[in-house]
Enzyme design. Structure first.
Site, PDB file in Angstrom:
ATOM      1  N   HIS A 509       0.764  -1.453   0.025  1.00  0.00           N
ATOM      2  CA  HIS A 509      -0.039   0.538  -0.006  1.00  0.00           C
ATOM      3  C   HIS A 509       0.555   1.575  -0.108  1.00  0.00           C
ATOM      4  O   HIS A 509       0.532   1.977  -1.047  1.00  0.00           O
ATOM      5  CB  HIS A 509      -0.741   0.139   1.264  1.00  0.00           C
ATOM      6  CG  HIS A 509      -1.875   1.355   1.653  1.00  0.00           C
ATOM      7  ND1 HIS A 509      -2.944   1.163   1.719  1.00  0.00           N
ATOM      8  CD2 HIS A 509      -1.534   2.621   1.890  1.00  0.00           C
ATOM      9  CE1 HIS A 509      -3.645   2.547   1.264  1.00  0.00           C
ATOM     10  NE2 HIS A 509      -2.978   3.153   1.733  1.00  0.00           N
ATOM     11  N   GLU A 510       1.820   1.579   1.178  1.00  0.00           N
ATOM     12  CA  GLU A 510       2.388   2.775   1.075  1.00  0.00           C
ATOM     13  C   GLU A 510       3.374   2.880   0.358  1.00  0.00           C
ATOM     14  O   GLU A 510       3.532   3.174  -0.495  1.00  0.00           O
ATOM     15  CB  GLU A 510       3.431   2.300   2.278  1.00  0.00           C
ATOM     16  CG  GLU A 510       2.690   2.969   3.718  1.00  0.00           C
ATOM     17  CD  GLU A 510       1.937   3.489   3.594  1.00  0.00           C
ATOM     18  OE1 GLU A 510       1.977   4.690   2.851  1.00  0.00           O
ATOM     19  OE2 GLU A 510       0.771   3.701   4.218  1.00  0.00           O
ATOM     20  N   HIS A 513       1.845   4.216  -3.061  1.00  0.00           N
ATOM     21  CA  HIS A 513       2.012   5.903  -2.532  1.00  0.00           C
ATOM     22  C   HIS A 513       2.755   6.035  -3.459  1.00  0.00           C
ATOM     23  O   HIS A 513       3.047   7.515  -4.196  1.00  0.00           O
ATOM     24  CB  HIS A 513       1.565   6.301  -1.060  1.00  0.00           C
ATOM     25  CG  HIS A 513       0.707   6.518  -1.141  1.00  0.00           C
ATOM     26  ND1 HIS A 513      -0.579   6.154  -1.273  1.00  0.00           N
ATOM     27  CD2 HIS A 513      -0.764   5.798   0.328  1.00  0.00           C
ATOM     28  CE1 HIS A 513      -2.098   6.995  -0.519  1.00  0.00           C
ATOM     29  NE2 HIS A 513      -1.473   5.805   0.651  1.00  0.00           N
ATOM     30  N   HIS A 516       3.614   6.424  -6.590  1.00  0.00           N
ATOM     31  CA  HIS A 516       2.618   7.996  -7.687  1.00  0.00           C
ATOM     32  C   HIS A 516       3.772   9.042  -7.258  1.00  0.00           C
ATOM     33  O   HIS A 516       3.716  10.764  -7.823  1.00  0.00           O
ATOM     34  CB  HIS A 516       1.130   8.002  -6.524  1.00  0.00           C
ATOM     35  CG  HIS A 516       0.705   8.795  -7.009  1.00  0.00           C
ATOM     36  ND1 HIS A 516      -1.049   9.263  -6.464  1.00  0.00           N
ATOM     37  CD2 HIS A 516       0.254   9.395  -8.363  1.00  0.00           C
ATOM     38  CE1 HIS A 516      -1.785   9.653  -7.147  1.00  0.00           C
ATOM     39  NE2 HIS A 516      -0.811   9.908  -8.237  1.00  0.00           N
TER      40      HIS A 516
HETATM   41 ZN    ZN Z   1      -3.186   5.436   1.878  1.00  0.00          ZN
END
Ligand code: ZN
Length: 718
Positions: A509-510, A513, A516
C-alpha cells in the site's frame, strides 16, 4: 495513508505575518536566525540533494522556520508590490517559487517529528505549529494577493496557458475562494470567528476522547484470562506493572490490565472466553464521550456540525458536505450516497448470514444466548479457524521484510521496468532507515526511495508515505525523494523481521503511494505526485495491494526464512479462501460510519441537534442491526470532528471501486504485469498528479468508467 504535510505546504497558499516573526525574534537571538551556519539556508550540496542529515542539529530548526517565514513573507510582498501587470509568471510561478527555506526545513522537520521524535522536537512542534498555520492562513485571506490571482482568473481565456498552467491558476483561485478570500466586513469577521470556534471545539473533542479512553480499564486476575494468547497476557501484565509503578496503588499488584486502546481491547474481544468481560470492555469502548460527565462530547459535536453549516452557507454552499465535496472526485453528496446505497444492502445481507453462522456455532456448543455486538470478534475468529484452518505464525515464516521488499521492487520492475539499487554511502537520520536509487527502464535517474520500516518508541503508530523533496520540471528537472515509514517488528536475536500478511499488504500500500510520488512528471510541485483529491489519493496505493496476494508473484518473493522454500500452493489457497471472510461485518460497520458522517454534514440547518437522537435516526434509517455498531459513533468519531475527514470517511471505499476495477483489467488481460496496461496506468494516473480531473484520467487509463462489480466480487458481496 499519505502525509498531509506536502499538501499543507504547497506554494500557492503562502503569506506574510510580521507580528509573529517579531515576537519570536525576541525569543531567539538575532545571531541565531541570521547566522549563515544553518544547513537549511541554502540548497543542499549533497548527492541527489538529500538533506545533509549529519549536519542538521535540533538548534537549526526554529531559526530556520523563522527565517523561512520571513523570507517567504518578503517574497510574497514583492509579488504584491510589483507594479507590473499580473501575469502567470509574476504571480503564480513566483508564488510556486517562494518559500524555499521554509520548504526545506519543513520537509525535514515534519518527517522526523513523525518518525524519529524526541522531547525537543515535540516542543518545537508545539511552538511552531500554530505559527505556521497562522502564516499560511493569513495568506489565504490577503486581499492584495487574491486580487492579482482574480485578475488572472478573469482573463484566463486570453492568457494562452498550457493545460497544466490552466489547472494551476484554477486551483489557486479556487483555494482562495474556499478559504474565504471574497468575504468582507461582518461576514469575514464571523467566518474567522467560526474557524476559531471550530478549532477550539475540535481540540476539546480530542482531549475529552483521550481522557475517556484512558480513564477506563478492567483489572483482572489470572483466572479471568481464559482463552487469551500469551503475548496479549504479557502486555496486560506490563500495563498493570507500569500502573503500579506510577500510582503505587495495590489494586494493580500482580494483576492484568486491559484498556480501550486498540492494541488491548481488540485482541481481548477476539480471544477472551469471558462473555461478561467482553461486554464490559465493549460497552466502555462505545460509550466514550457519552457519559454525561466533564468529558462528554455530545454538545461539542452538535455545535461543530452547526458551525460547519453556517460556514458553508457563508461560502455559498448549502451544506458542509457540498462545500467539502466540491473539490473531490465524487463532487456531490448525491454521488457519495449513491455509492454507499449500492454497497449497503449486499454488505448487510452478507453480515446477516455471518451472524447466522456464528449463532449456529453458539448452539452447537450447547449454549443458549443470542449473539450480541460484543460477541462478534470472538465468534468470527472461531468460525474462521474452523472453516479456513489458518495459522498466522506459519504464514509469517515466508514473509521476511527483505523478501517483501523484493516483492514490491519486482512488481515495479515488471510493471514499469524500474530498478532499485541500495545506496550505502548516503547518511540518513536514523540507522534503521535505508535508501535506494530508483532508475527508469532507460537507466535514467528517477528519484530516491527511503524505507524506514521498524517500529520504535520515537515513531508514531501506523504507516505512511511522505517526501523529503518533491518532483517538478518548471525550474529544471527536479526528481523526488520519497519515504515510506512503517511499524514492522525488528529482527530478533535468532529470527529476521517476519511480517504478518497484514503488514505485507501495508508495505505494498505505502509503496503504491511511493510510486505515485516517484513516477510523477509534472511542471509544478503543487500538482505533483500525491497532490490529488482525497478520494483519489488512495487509488494508487490500494491498487498495488492486489499484487501482494497474487500467487504468481507470491511464489517468487515469499520464501521460508530458514529453508528458502517458496510458499506452497496449499497455503496460498488457504489464504485466498480466507480473504473474503468476515467482509459482511467489516463493510457494514465501515459503511454505517460513512453514512453517519455524511448525515451529520448534510444538515442544512444551523439548529443544534440532539446528538443521540440524531445518531439513532441516522443508523436506524439505514437499517443497521443491533448486533453491529457503526465503526465509530459520533462522540468518538475523531476522523470527522478533529481531522480532515468530515464528509470524507467514504473516500476509502470510493478509491476501492477504482482499484478493484483497475486490477480486474490486469487480470482480464491474462497477465497481471501486462505492459500495455501498465504503461497507460503510468502515463495517465501516476505521472499526472493533480494536473487533470481524476475521472478524466481514469477514463483515459481504462477506456471506460469504473464499474462497481469488481469491488463487490473482491469483497464477496456479489
Ligand atoms: Zn494510504
Amino acid at each position: 495513508m499519505t502525509s498531509t504535510l506536502s499538501l499543507i505546504l504547497k506554494g500557492s497558499l503562502k503569506k506574510i505575518k510580521k507580528v509573529v516573526i517579531f515576537l519570536y525574534i525576541i525569543a531567539i537571538p538575532f545571531s541565531n536566525i541570521y547566522s549563515m551556519n544553518n544547513p537549511f539556508y541554502k540548497s543542499y550540496n549533497t548527492q541527489f540533494e538529500i538533506p545533509p542529515f549529519s549536519e542538521i542539529e535540533e538548534k537549526h530548526y526554529m531559526p530556520a522556520f523563522l527565517k523561512g517565514m520571513e523570507e517567504h513573507n518578503s517574497e510574497i510582498n514583492e509579488i504584491i508590490q510589483s507594479p507590473e501587470k499580473p501575469t502567470f509568471d509574476n504571480v503564480i510561478i513566483a508564488m510556486e517559487r517562494s518559500g524555499d527555506i521554509l520548504d526545506r526545513v519543513s520537509n525535514v522537520f515534519f518527517n522526523l517529528s513523525g518518525s524519529a521524535t524526541n522531547i525537543k522536537l515535540q516542543e518545537i512542534e508545539k511552538e511552531i505549529s500554530p505559527l505556521l498555520s497562522e502564516h499560511y492562513d493569513s495568506i489565504s485571506l490577503n486581499p492584495d494577493i487574491f486580487n492579482k490571482i482574480k485578475l488572472l482568473w478573469e482573463d484566463i481565456d486570453n492568457l494562452e496557458l498550457s493545460k497544466e498552467e490552466n489547472k494551476m491558476l484554477e486551483e489557486s483561485y479556487k483555494n482562495f475562494l474556499r478559504n474565504g478570500a471574497l468575504l468582507k466586513g461582518l461576514e469575514k469577521d464571523r467566518y474567522l470567528k467560526i474557524n476559531q470556534e471550530i478549532s477550539k471545539l475540535s481540540v476539546q473533542f480530542s482531549q475529552n476522547l483521550l481522557a475517556e479512553t484512558n480513564r477506563f480499564e478492567i483489572i483482572l486476575n489470572e483466572d479471568d484470562l481464559n482463552g487469551l494468547p500469551e503475548d496479549i497476557i504479557n502486555l496486560a501484565k506490563e500495563e498493570s506493572e507500569a500502573k503500579y509503578k506510577i500510582t503505587g496503588d495495590n489494586q494493580y499488584k500482580d494483576k492484568y490490565v486491559f484498556t480501550l486502546h486498540n492494541s488491548s481491547i481488540f485482541p481481548f474481544m477476539t480471544y477472551s472466553k469471558r462473555r461478561d468481560l467482553r461486554e464490559r470492555l465493549y460497552k466502555g469502548y462505545i460509550t466514550r464521550g457519552d457519559n454525561n460527565n466533564e468529558y462528554d462530547n455530545k454538545d461539542i459535536t452538535s455545535k461543530i456540525a452547526s458551525l460547519r453549516v453556517e460556514k458553508a452557507n457563508i461560502l455559498g454552499f448549502n451544506t458542509h458536505a457540498h462545500y467539502v465535496l466540491d473539490n473531490t472526485m465524487a463532487k456531490t453528496p448525491e454521488a457519495v450516497y449513491g455509492l454507499l446505497d449500492k454497497l449497503w444492502k449486499p454488505a448487510l445481507s452478507r453480515a446477516k448470514s455471518e451472524l447466522q453462522e456464528m449463532q449456529s456455532l453458539v448452539e452447537d456448543e450447547g449454549q443458549n444466548f443470542k449473539i450480541s455486538s460484543w460477541d462478534w470478534w470472538y465468534y468470527s475468529e472461531k468460525v474462521r479457524k474452523e472453516k479456513y484452518d489458518i495459522d498466522e505464525e506459519e504464514i509469517k515464516n515466508y514473509f521476511t521484510l527483505d523478501n517483501t521488499i523484493n516483492g514490491i521492487f519486482e512488481t515495479a520492475n515488471k510493471l514499469f521496468g524500474l530498478t532499485f539499487e541500495e545506496k550505502f554511502d548516503i547518511t540518513l537520520y536514523h540507522p534503521d532507515a535505508r535508501v535506494w536509487q530508483v532508475k527508469d527502464k532507460d537507466g535514467s535517474h528517477l528519484g530516491l526511495y527511503v524505507g524506514d520500516y521498524y517500529t520504535r518508541s520515537s515513531k508514531r503508530g501506523g504507516a505512511w508515505m511522505s517526501a523529503f523533496k518533491e518532483q517538478s520540471n518548471f525550474d529544471g528537472r527536479e526528481r523526488p525523494i520519497i519515504i515510506n515509514v512503517c511499524n514492522f517488528p525488528p529482527p530478533s536475536k535468532d529470527k529476521p523481521s517476519l511480517l504478518s500478511f497484514e503488514h505485507v499488504t501495508t508495505l505494498f500500500h505505502e509503496f503504491g503511494h511511493g510510486l505515485h510520488g516517484l513516477l510523477t512528471n509534472t511542471e509544478y510541485r503543487s500538482l505533483s505526485g500525491t497532490s490529488v483529491s482525497r478520494d483519489f489519493v488512495e487509488f494508487p496505493s490500494q491498487v498495488l495491494e492486489h499484487w501482494a496476494s497474487e500467487p504468481e508473484l507470491m511464489k517468487s518473493y515469499a520464501k521460508h526464512y530458514e529453508t528458502g522454500e517458496p510458499i506452497s500452493d496449499e497455503l496460498i489457497s488457504k489464504m485466498q479462501k480466507a480473504s473474503k471472510f468476515n467482509q459482511g461485518f467489516a463493510n457494514t460497520e465501515y459503511l454505517a460510519a460513512s453514512y453517519l458522517d455524511m448525515d451529520w454534514h448534510s444538515l442544512d440547518t444551523k439548529e443544534i441537534q440532539d446528538t443521540k437522537s440524531f445518531e439513532k435516526k441516522s443508523l436506524e434509517g439505514i437499517g443497521l442491526i443491533e448486533e453491529i455498531s457503526s465503526r465509530y459513533k459520533t462522540t468518538y468519531f475523531q476522523h470527522i470532528f478533529t481531522s480532515s475527514y468530515s464528509a470524507g470517511y467514504y473516500s476509502y471505499i470510493w478509491a476501492a471501486v477504482l482499484d478493484s476495477d483497475a486490477f480486474k483489467a490486469f487480470k482480464e488481460s491474462g497477465d497481471i504485469f501486462d505492459v500495455n496496461l501498465a504503461s497507460k496506468y503510468r502515463k495517465y494516473i501516476l505521472e499526472k498528479g493533480g494536473t487533470e480531473d481524476p475521472m478524466h484520467l481514469y477514463r483515459k487509463f481504462k477506456g471506460s468508467d469504473p464499474d462497481i462489480a469488481a469491488l463487490l466480487e473482491d469483497r464477496g458481496l456479489n
